[in-house]
Scaffold this motif. Structure first.
Motif, mmCIF file in Angstrom:
data_model
loop_
_atom_site.group_PDB
_atom_site.id
_atom_site.type_symbol
_atom_site.label_atom_id
_atom_site.label_comp_id
_atom_site.label_asym_id
_atom_site.label_seq_id
_atom_site.Cartn_x
_atom_site.Cartn_y
_atom_site.Cartn_z
ATOM 1 N N PHE A 64 5.793 -36.012 22.281
ATOM 2 C CA PHE A 64 5.365 -34.949 21.370
ATOM 3 C C PHE A 64 5.512 -33.558 22.022
ATOM 4 C CE2 PHE A 64 3.664 -38.763 19.615
ATOM 5 C CZ PHE A 64 3.663 -38.571 18.249
ATOM 6 N N GLY A 65 4.679 -32.607 21.654
ATOM 7 C CA GLY A 65 4.792 -31.230 22.124
ATOM 8 C C GLY A 65 5.389 -30.290 21.098
ATOM 9 N N GLU A 66 5.776 -30.847 19.922
ATOM 10 C CA GLU A 66 6.402 -29.992 18.904
ATOM 11 C C GLU A 66 5.391 -29.420 17.915
ATOM 12 O OE1 GLU A 66 8.836 -33.775 19.741
ATOM 13 O OE2 GLU A 66 6.838 -33.338 18.940
ATOM 14 N N GLY A 67 4.097 -29.736 18.091
ATOM 15 C CA GLY A 67 3.113 -29.419 17.068
ATOM 16 C C GLY A 67 2.357 -28.121 17.249
ATOM 17 N N PHE A 68 2.939 -27.152 17.961
ATOM 18 C CA PHE A 68 2.253 -25.864 18.123
ATOM 19 C C PHE A 68 2.102 -25.204 16.761
ATOM 20 C CE2 PHE A 68 1.568 -21.457 19.191
ATOM 21 C CZ PHE A 68 0.820 -21.513 20.363
ATOM 22 N N PRO A 69 0.861 -24.851 16.369
ATOM 23 C CA PRO A 69 0.623 -24.396 14.995
ATOM 24 C C PRO A 69 1.043 -22.949 14.761
ATOM 25 C CG PRO A 69 -1.414 -24.367 16.251
ATOM 26 C CD PRO A 69 -0.370 -24.949 17.164
ATOM 27 N N ALA A 70 1.274 -22.627 13.509
ATOM 28 C CA ALA A 70 1.718 -21.275 13.138
ATOM 29 C C ALA A 70 0.695 -20.218 13.527
ATOM 30 C CB ALA A 70 2.001 -21.217 11.641
ATOM 31 N N GLU A 71 -0.590 -20.574 13.476
ATOM 32 C CA GLU A 71 -1.626 -19.595 13.812
ATOM 33 C C GLU A 71 -1.977 -19.599 15.293
ATOM 34 O OE1 GLU A 71 -3.785 -23.404 12.712
ATOM 35 O OE2 GLU A 71 -1.986 -22.294 12.116
ATOM 36 N N GLY A 72 -1.303 -20.424 16.091
ATOM 37 C CA GLY A 72 -1.624 -20.543 17.500
ATOM 38 C C GLY A 72 -1.181 -19.336 18.311
ATOM 39 N N VAL A 73 -1.967 -19.029 19.339
ATOM 40 C CA VAL A 73 -1.660 -17.923 20.249
ATOM 41 C C VAL A 73 -1.907 -18.410 21.670
ATOM 42 C CG1 VAL A 73 -2.220 -15.568 20.954
ATOM 43 C CG2 VAL A 73 -2.333 -16.201 18.534
ATOM 44 N N LEU A 74 -0.933 -18.211 22.545
ATOM 45 C CA LEU A 74 -1.083 -18.601 23.944
ATOM 46 C C LEU A 74 -1.787 -17.506 24.735
ATOM 47 C CD1 LEU A 74 2.426 -20.176 24.671
ATOM 48 C CD2 LEU A 74 0.280 -21.380 24.251
ATOM 49 N N ALA A 75 -2.309 -17.908 25.885
ATOM 50 C CA ALA A 75 -2.974 -16.944 26.759
ATOM 51 C C ALA A 75 -1.987 -15.991 27.413
ATOM 52 C CB ALA A 75 -3.771 -17.690 27.835
ATOM 53 N N GLU A 76 -0.728 -16.425 27.544
ATOM 54 C CA GLU A 76 0.252 -15.594 28.236
ATOM 55 C C GLU A 76 0.615 -14.364 27.413
ATOM 56 O OE1 GLU A 76 3.664 -18.016 28.846
ATOM 57 O OE2 GLU A 76 4.414 -17.770 26.825
ATOM 58 N N ASP A 77 1.136 -13.374 28.103
ATOM 59 C CA ASP A 77 1.433 -12.087 27.481
ATOM 60 C C ASP A 77 2.865 -12.060 26.970
ATOM 61 O OD1 ASP A 77 1.237 -9.477 26.631
ATOM 62 O OD2 ASP A 77 1.735 -8.643 28.609
ATOM 63 N N THR A 78 3.144 -12.903 25.993
ATOM 64 C CA THR A 78 4.438 -12.853 25.309
ATOM 65 C C THR A 78 4.169 -12.820 23.814
ATOM 66 O OG1 THR A 78 4.579 -15.281 25.346
ATOM 67 C CG2 THR A 78 5.729 -14.083 27.093
ATOM 68 N N PRO A 79 5.087 -12.264 23.015
ATOM 69 C CA PRO A 79 4.860 -12.161 21.567
ATOM 70 C C PRO A 79 4.641 -13.534 20.941
ATOM 71 C CG PRO A 79 6.692 -10.770 22.245
ATOM 72 C CD PRO A 79 6.336 -11.609 23.436
ATOM 73 N N PRO A 80 3.720 -13.653 19.991
ATOM 74 C CA PRO A 80 3.423 -14.944 19.362
ATOM 75 C C PRO A 80 4.620 -15.625 18.714
ATOM 76 C CG PRO A 80 1.693 -13.359 18.868
ATOM 77 C CD PRO A 80 2.789 -12.592 19.563
ATOM 78 N N THR A 81 5.616 -14.850 18.277
ATOM 79 C CA THR A 81 6.783 -15.476 17.651
ATOM 80 C C THR A 81 7.532 -16.393 18.607
ATOM 81 O OG1 THR A 81 8.086 -13.500 18.200
ATOM 82 C CG2 THR A 81 7.152 -13.626 15.981
ATOM 83 N N HIS A 82 7.314 -16.236 19.909
ATOM 84 C CA HIS A 82 8.002 -17.069 20.892
ATOM 85 C C HIS A 82 7.232 -18.345 21.237
ATOM 86 C CE1 HIS A 82 11.003 -13.972 21.975
ATOM 87 N NE2 HIS A 82 10.017 -13.110 21.802
ATOM 88 N N HIS A 83 5.973 -18.428 20.854
ATOM 89 C CA HIS A 83 5.098 -19.449 21.425
ATOM 90 C C HIS A 83 5.447 -20.874 21.010
ATOM 91 C CE1 HIS A 83 1.697 -16.304 22.241
ATOM 92 N NE2 HIS A 83 2.769 -16.126 22.986
ATOM 93 N N HIS A 84 5.826 -21.078 19.761
ATOM 94 C CA HIS A 84 6.064 -22.445 19.293
ATOM 95 C C HIS A 84 7.154 -23.143 20.106
ATOM 96 C CE1 HIS A 84 6.326 -25.763 16.358
ATOM 97 N NE2 HIS A 84 7.608 -25.748 16.695
ATOM 98 N N ASN A 85 8.287 -22.481 20.266
ATOM 99 C CA ASN A 85 9.401 -23.123 20.967
ATOM 100 C C ASN A 85 9.246 -23.115 22.481
ATOM 101 O OD1 ASN A 85 10.948 -23.955 18.731
ATOM 102 N ND2 ASN A 85 11.801 -21.902 18.492
#
Length: 760
Positions: free
Chosen positions: A452-473
């Motif tokens: 798995f690992g493909e289930g990052f949600p649309a509303e999810g935000v990572l702690a790292e300082d990168t734009p959210p549009t990059h987080h899923h992939n």
């Protein structure tokens, strides 16, 4: 005439206003103008005069009422830098965008971001950057971009020339619509496009529209992809790589037949272009930029067996003993989620002693039968886990904007429980995850299946300082890297995972497999296409579930044919919802499968040479014919056979009957010999009928194939590594043997190797 626009901020890049050509790079200011897309007539227009835009005003059927948008320019910026003798980096974004202040490594995909010297020049009509083996030209007005090779041949150009009959441009070079940046490239008349990661359709992507977003694809026939990669190769002489985690839509001549359109969920384009007529060289340059894979341990190239699921230690030990009783060497047994107390889509590392006893004792009992243990995991935690509340309180889960815990998206959950995801960009959470593997590794667990690992949600935000549009992939990359690093740091050996999800850079963390294929001929065929496509942008160690994972009851014939294919794949694992052990398919299938599994073990020295070469040269072990024969116009479209390493041409037989099967296949230039039957082949198409126990495995003339003797009693690779080698020479009787690398990393002594000559 009506107009259709994605939003009020749709703009097209039109003119280079000012520029700097100092410091060995181009740094240009570009004017973007508001634009509208016409409807129903295709085309785009800005507020400039029709003449300025090249519209043919004398056309009798020119629309009488064309409402032009306002002329309100916005500033964009273009930067062009050389990153090697054949590599250009092209960054295009609104002025002031963060991408211009970040190094190329900022997303964790690029590993080496140093620029190299180049010459730049400025003329009346264009700006130009010249690298060692390429040139990038940017026209001032209208804005266009073109790349040529050292011979002056155009390998890439934007699509400004493509217009409909009234002269309206159909594919502006670069535009921003609804916050999505798009680059439109012109496809030459004979240009083929390959790549974009693990795609299960045809290898040549012309005519396809692909959405590059890591998904739980639920099979190989849904149109989704577990491991998309924003890397593509063009037969015009370049490869492209979008340095992004944002989802990308690649329209390869699907909507506009002569346009490769690349749109991403971001307002910045960060494009690397690798210029060379040789796709292997382009792939090597990409690997040098993003980092190499690592050679797995020798045992990884043995036979792996799994099932969804084994329910107890008794069941798995019985499989191990039966393997030995049937003289089938096998190195790894895989354990799916039943090892967890709270199983299903949950990993909290709480071992189920009721089913498997003490973990260290269980691993030792498997080792006594000559088998290593692979353990399943995923990056999700169920609220039923006794550690869920503690992890949530410590802030280890992916969050939403409001700080609440985000929940798993995309992947269905049978009971609807809102599972959380570990945030691997949080240093403390990452350290916790890695530390959980220590006790498993100390007890002797050999490898983790990072499912798995493909289930990052649309509303999810990572702690790292990168734009959210990059987080899923980027999430699959972070997940697999954390487990891989844990294995390396705790054991000190080359790490190995068995990953399903991925993105650009995932090849650094071997290995990967092709997900949940259907147990049909179509599933087997799609699986091979996925592996070949993935290798064009992720040069590492890929494999698949022999027999497929789900679907109709697997026939004896298809099981044998898939086992033959698996025996000549980079890694070899049988796995499925139902039994995949060879004795489950009858005595004839058992006999044939055992023969092909043992043949794989005999070829371990060749597999080892190919693995070392793969890492050293930045190439996949499983190679499309196009990588090995780039000048062959037929080879580019072949996706039903492959090269394994440098010298073996493997032709899987796609059939589910137990009888002979007829196969038409292509043989590239040269003389070839079937390794097992001695049949000779020359270049061209051949149609042959193959009994169930045969599959074409052809050796290139001039090759030397090292093998090892496999004793009848050998249970795994450990028991054959010190056996004598036998080198099979094909048409090179008077030439010295090449140096072979032993399993210990030392050059094998050619004087102690038996040689068998196969005459032409």
């Amino acid at each position: 005439m009506s107009h259709r626009t994605g939003s009020s901020d749709t703009v097209i890049l039109r003119h280079v206003k000012t520029g700097s050509s100092d410091g060995g790079q181009l740094d240009l200011s570009v004017t973007a103008l508001p634009a509208v897309q016409l409807d129903p007539m295709p085309g785009w227009l800005t507020g400039e005069t029709l003449k300025e835009q090249g519209v043919e005003v004398s056309m009798p059927n020119l629309p009488s009422s064309i409402r032009l948008p306002r002329l309100s320019p916005s500033p964009w910026r273009l930067r062009v830098v050389a990153h090697g003798p054949r590599t250009a980096r092209i960054v295009l974004a609104p002025e002031g965008h963060r991408v211009f202040t970040q190094p190329p490594t900022w997303l964790g995909i690029v590993a080496e971001g140093a620029s190299t010297p180049s010459s730049v020049s400025e003329g009346d009509r264009e700006f130009r950057l010249d690298g060692d083996e390429f040139s990038v030209s940017v026209d001032r007005s209208p804005f266009t971009l073109k790349i040529t090779d050292r011979e002056g041949r155009t390998v890439l150009r934007t699509a400004e020339r493509l217009r409909q009959v009234a002269g309206f441009p159909m594919a502006p070079p670069a535009l921003l619509e609804a916050g999505r940046a798009t680059l439109n490239l012109e496809l030459a008349a004979s240009e083929d496009i390959l790549g974009f990661g693990e795609q299960f359709g045809r290898l040549v992507k012309n005519g396809q529209k692909l959405h590059l977003r890591s998904e739980d694809a639920l099979g190989t026939g849904t149109g989704m992809a577990y491991k998309p990669v924003p890397v593509w190769h063009s037969t015009a002489g370049y490869a492209g790589f979008l340095n992004t985690g944002a989802a990308v839509t690649a329209d390869v001549g699907h909507h506009r037949p002569s346009v490769l359109s690349l749109s991403l969920d971001d307002d910045a384009l960060d494009l690397f272009v690798f210029v060379s007529p040789d796709p292997a060289q382009r792939l090597a340059d990409y690997t040098a930029l993003t980092g190499p894979s690592r050679v797995p341990p020798p045992w990884a190239f043995g036979y792996w067996m799994g099932r969804c699921r084994y329910h107890s230690s008794t069941e798995m030990l019985d499989v191990a003993r039966t393997m030995n009783a049937h003289a089938i060497p096998c190195d790894v047994l895989h354990l799916d989620p039943d090892w967890l107390v709270v199983d299903r889509l949950n990993t909290d590392f709480i071992w189920n002693e009721q089913r498997f006893g003490r973990r260290k004792d269980f691993v030792a009992r498997l080792a006594a039968e000559g088998k290593r243990l692979s353990v399943w995991e995923l990056p999700y935690v169920d609220p039923a886990s006794p550690i869920y509340a503690d992890l949530e309180e410590r802030g280890f889960f992916v969050k939403k904007d409001d700080g609440a815990t985000a929940h798993l998206g995309g992947t269905p959950t049978p009971d609807g429980r809102p599972r959380a995801l570990i945030d691997f960009s949080n240093p403390e959470a990452r350290a916790w995850w890695k530390e959980q593997h220590r006790a498993f590794l100390d007890d002797g667990v050999a490898v983790f299946k990072t499912d798995f690992g493909e289930g990052f949600p649309a509303e999810g935000v990572l702690a790292e300082d990168t734009p959210p549009t990059h987080h899923h992939n980027l999430y699959p990359l972070r997940y697999n890297s954390a487990t891989s690093e844990a294995i390396a740091e705790i054991t000190g050996r080359a790490p190995l995972v068995w990953g399903r999800s991925g993105w650009a850079g995932s090849h650094r963390y071997p290995g990967q497999w092709g997900g949940d294929a259907e147990s049909t001929v179509a599933g087997m065929q799609a699986t091979l296409r996925g592996g070949l496509s993935y290798g064009m942008g992720a040069p590492g160690f890929w494999s698949h579930d022999i027999g497929g994972f789900f679907g109709p009851e697997l026939t004896d014939g298809l099981y044998v044919r898939w086992t033959q294919f698996g025996a000549f794949s980079p890694l070899m694992r049988a796995h499925g919802l139902r039994p995949r052990e060879p004795w489950a398919f009858g005595p004839e299938a058992l006999k044939i499968a055992r023969m092909w599994i043992r043949r794989r073990y005999e070829l371990l020295p060749y597999l080892w040479q190919s693995a070392v070469e793969s890492v050293r040269e930045g190439l996949p072990m499983m190679r499309p014919l196009h990588l090995a024969f780039p000048d062959d116009p037929v080879a580019v479209g072949i996706d039903s056979e492959f090269m394994l390493g440098r010298d073996l041409l493997v032709v899987p037989v796609f059939d589910d009957s137990s009888g002979p099967a007829t196969r038409t296949f292509y043989v590239p230039a040269g003389e070839w010999t079937d390794f097992f039957t001695g049949a000779r082949y020359t270049s061209g198409h051949h149609t042959r009928t193959f009994p169930l126990d045969t599959m074409p495995v052809l050796v290139r003339e001039g090759a030397a194939i090292p093998t090892v003797r496999v004793p009848e009693t050998a249970r795994n690779t450990d028991e054959i590594l010190d056996q004598p080698w036998v080198v099979h020479r094909f048409g090179r009787r008077d030439e010295p043997l090449p140096p072979f690398l032993g399993f210990d990393g030392v050059i094998a002594n050619a004087g102690t190797i038996e040689i068998v000559d196969h005459d032409a």
